[in-house]
Design an enzyme around this catalytic site. Structure first.
Site: not given
Length: 338
Positions: A20-21, A72, A102, A141, A213-215, A235
């Site tokens: 995560m940036m 990454q 991204c 990813k 991945n996701g939520g 995340g």
């Protein structure tokens, strides 16, 4: 040579914290490791240009305590990606991951991220070059689709094309990305989650390692996904509520650490970073969620956010205050139960 444990030595199932940036910095990763020794940690996405031309030390240095750790990379030039992957191996990273997920305009303009799903042959060429350069794992990813390429069959074609290089590990964000018209934030929320597509991918390609991945926000949700796939990537919940990482220790029969023990383990690191010249605020911003959902959590966040903590003594004072708040709550409950 990597003198630390490799990714293969981590205990199944595979649980990881998403790149995560601005969030998964080395300070956050040191903090996150205190909750769970088995969770795989990722760096922020780092572009090949930043590493090659912007100073490798700045972008590649990490704390030895962070292992197992994945770098990454963002990029689409096979030679540059191979160069950076070899540098990562020499630096001691356990694994390198290519970002094909991204959705931001900035990375699209440089042919980085989710836009690469439209060019599976190029991604395969990149992965092949990266794999040839190193002995550590190289993974991908990606999203389940982008723009008009939203079908399961198109995602399967992408995965099969890349897997033909020998790549066996795919982390799949279970949303499409809309590259024109949605912001990165909206792309994390607006397109619906399609977990069933990721489940089907694992079912139809059982020889591949598929991580979802996701939520995903809870231990129970993680357990449910692990009935269908090989791993789960968490995340933003792992950032805002880092104690979830401790709760996930149940997957390996680990005893959950005490939050106050964690902050006491963090204090020597904070002292060290401040002595190195790091502003206190860039460290405290990563620990705001330590007491999420507990009495005093709001005052803890207020005490440490926005530069309110100017000295280490301010952190120690905040620790004492939240201990007192939790004790008052405990006393109140006991009093009204008797």
């Amino acid at each position: 040579m990597n003198i630390n444990k490799t990714i293969e030595s981590t205990k199944e199932p595979r649980i990881s914290v998403a790149p995560m940036m601005d969030w998964t910095t080395k300070d956050y990763r040191f903090f996150a490791r205190l909750f769970n020794p088995n969770v795989v940690l990722y760096t922020e996405m780092v572009t090949t240009g930043a590493i090659i031309y912007g100073g490798a030390n700045r972008h590649l240095d990490f704390n030895k305590e962070e292992h197992p750790i994945v770098l990454q990379l963002g990029g689409s030039n096979p030679q540059e990606l191979a160069t950076c992957t070899k540098m990562a191996e020499d630096w001691g990273y356990n694994e390198v991951n290519l970002n094909v997920g991204c959705p931001s305009d900035r990375v699209q303009n440089n042919k980085i991220g989710a836009c690469l799903m439209a060019e599976p042959d190029l991604v395969a060429e990149c992965i092949h070059s990266m794999q040839k350069a190193v002995s550590i794992p190289v993974t991908v990813k990606h999203r389940i689709g982008i723009d008009d390429m939203q079908s399961y069959e198109e995602m399967l074609h992408f995965v099969d094309t890349v897997a033909a290089t020998g790549c066996t590990h795919f982390i799949v964000h279970a949303r499409i990305a809309i590259l024109q018209g949605l912001s990165p934030k909206e792309n994390r929320e607006v397109p619906p989650l399609r977990y069933e597509d990721v489940y089907l991918l694992k079912q139809e390609r059982p020889h591949l390692t598929i991580e979802i991945n996701g939520g995903i926000k809870t231990f129970d949700e993680t357990q449910q996904h692990l009935q269908h796939v090989d791993g789960v990537m968490i995340g933003r919940e792992a950032y805002h509520n880092p104690y979830l990482l401790a709760e996930l220790g149940q997957l390996w029969n680990l005893e959950a650490p005490n939050r106050f023990d964690i902050i006491q383990q963090m204090m020597p690191y904070i002292h060290q970073r401040v002595a190195e010249g790091a502003p206190l605020s860039i460290i405290t911003r990563h620990i705001l969620g330590l007491f999420q959902n507990l009495p005093g959590a709001r005052k803890w966040r207020q005490a440490l956010s926005g530069g309110n903590a100017k000295t280490i003594a301010d952190i120690e004072n905040a620790i004492q205050n939240i201990q007192a708040a939790m004790q008052r709550t405990e006393d109140y409950i006991k009093e009204h139960q008797s």
